[in-house]
Design a protein around this motif. Structure first.
Motif, PDB file in Angstrom:
ATOM      1  N   VAL A   1       0.870  -1.168   0.000  1.00  0.00           N
ATOM      2  CA  VAL A   1       0.000   0.000   0.000  1.00  0.00           C
ATOM      3  C   VAL A   1       0.911   1.223   0.000  1.00  0.00           C
ATOM      4  CG1 VAL A   1      -1.746   1.317   1.256  1.00  0.00           C
ATOM      5  CG2 VAL A   1      -1.836  -1.196   1.252  1.00  0.00           C
ATOM      6  N   VAL A   2       0.896   1.949  -1.117  1.00  0.00           N
ATOM      7  CA  VAL A   2       1.698   3.159  -1.241  1.00  0.00           C
ATOM      8  C   VAL A   2       0.843   4.294  -0.698  1.00  0.00           C
ATOM      9  CG1 VAL A   2       2.958   4.670  -2.806  1.00  0.00           C
ATOM     10  CG2 VAL A   2       2.878   2.196  -3.254  1.00  0.00           C
ATOM     11  N   MET A   3       1.282   4.853   0.438  1.00  0.00           N
ATOM     12  CA  MET A   3       0.460   5.776   1.204  1.00  0.00           C
ATOM     13  C   MET A   3       1.111   7.142   1.370  1.00  0.00           C
ATOM     14  SD  MET A   3       1.105   4.551   5.152  1.00  0.00           S
ATOM     15  CE  MET A   3       0.795   6.187   5.802  1.00  0.00           C
ATOM     16  N   GLY A   4       0.279   8.104   1.719  1.00  0.00           N
ATOM     17  CA  GLY A   4       0.731   9.466   1.977  1.00  0.00           C
ATOM     18  C   GLY A   4      -0.372  10.435   1.602  1.00  0.00           C
ATOM     19  N   VAL A   5      -0.116  11.694   1.843  1.00  0.00           N
ATOM     20  CA  VAL A   5      -1.115  12.710   1.537  1.00  0.00           C
ATOM     21  C   VAL A   5      -1.216  12.909   0.025  1.00  0.00           C
ATOM     22  CG1 VAL A   5      -0.813  13.915   3.753  1.00  0.00           C
ATOM     23  CG2 VAL A   5       0.551  14.610   1.757  1.00  0.00           C
TER      24      VAL A   5
ATOM     25  N   SER B   1       6.862  10.259   2.372  1.00  0.00           N
ATOM     26  CA  SER B   1       6.918  11.362   3.317  1.00  0.00           C
ATOM     27  C   SER B   1       7.688  12.540   2.726  1.00  0.00           C
ATOM     28  CB  SER B   1       7.627  10.880   4.597  1.00  0.00           C
ATOM     29  OG  SER B   1       7.767  11.930   5.514  1.00  0.00           O
ATOM     30  N   GLY B   2       7.130  13.726   2.904  1.00  0.00           N
ATOM     31  CA  GLY B   2       7.810  14.916   2.407  1.00  0.00           C
ATOM     32  C   GLY B   2       7.249  16.165   3.043  1.00  0.00           C
ATOM     33  N   GLY B   3       7.956  17.239   2.854  1.00  0.00           N
ATOM     34  CA  GLY B   3       7.549  18.519   3.414  1.00  0.00           C
ATOM     35  C   GLY B   3       6.281  19.062   2.773  1.00  0.00           C
TER      36      GLY B   3
END
Length: 168
Positions: A7-11, A106-108
């Motif tokens: 599952v490739v997740m993030g905003v 994850s990133g800014g």
């Protein structure tokens, strides 16, 4: 032996679709885009700039979980894009009959906002990034997954994810 689902997740704007496509292609696994599982009511809310609630997300997450289980029954490894912002959401996905592993992109916020400002043709407006960041619970040490920084080019992100997951 159970299959595996990444599952490739993030905003929104983190690069889930791009990275998931690369992973699925390199692994030869079936790909699903979580946005395709949203009921029309969810799409309408997001298009109107209204953040989804946990109740809105529940049937969506269950549909993704059930899709993973269906593919597991067929012996298929899979890659799915899904924001999976909260640990409780990841727990629902983890109920699938597959080994569910998470790749947290994850990133800014500034980098992601700049990506969203250049994106067109998606129902998720950039205005909702703040609500997603507010809901985001990064992966915990006891969750099956990895965190990958999104500042590198997509091919490097995919390389890092495969290496850290121990996948060919």
């Amino acid at each position: 032996m159970a299959t595996t689902c990444l599952v490739v997740m993030g905003v929104s704007g983190a690069g889930k679709t791009t990275i998931a496509e690369l992973l699925a292609e390199r692994l030869g696994w079936q790909l699903a885009e979580a946005d395709e599982f949203h009921p029309e009511a969810n799409i309408d809310k997001m298009s109107a700039g209204i953040p989804l609630t946990d109740a809105d997300r529940a049937p969506w997450l269950a549909a993704i979980r059930d899709w993973i289980t269906t593919k597991d029954a067929l012996g298929r490894d899979t890659v799915v894009t899904c924001s999976a912002l909260k640990r409780s959401y990841r727990a629902i996905l983890g109920e699938a009959e597959s080994r569910v592993r998470f790749v947290f992109l994850s990133g800014g916020t500034e980098l992601i906002a700049s990506r969203l400002s250049r994106r067109s043709g998606h129902f998720m407006p950039p205005d909702l990034l703040g609500s997603q960041v507010g809901d985001l619970e990064p992966l915990a040490a006891d969750e099956d997954g990895i965190t990958v920084d999104i500042s590198a080019p997509p091919s490097e992100i995919a390389d890092t994810a495969l290496r850290e997951l121990g996948l060919p």
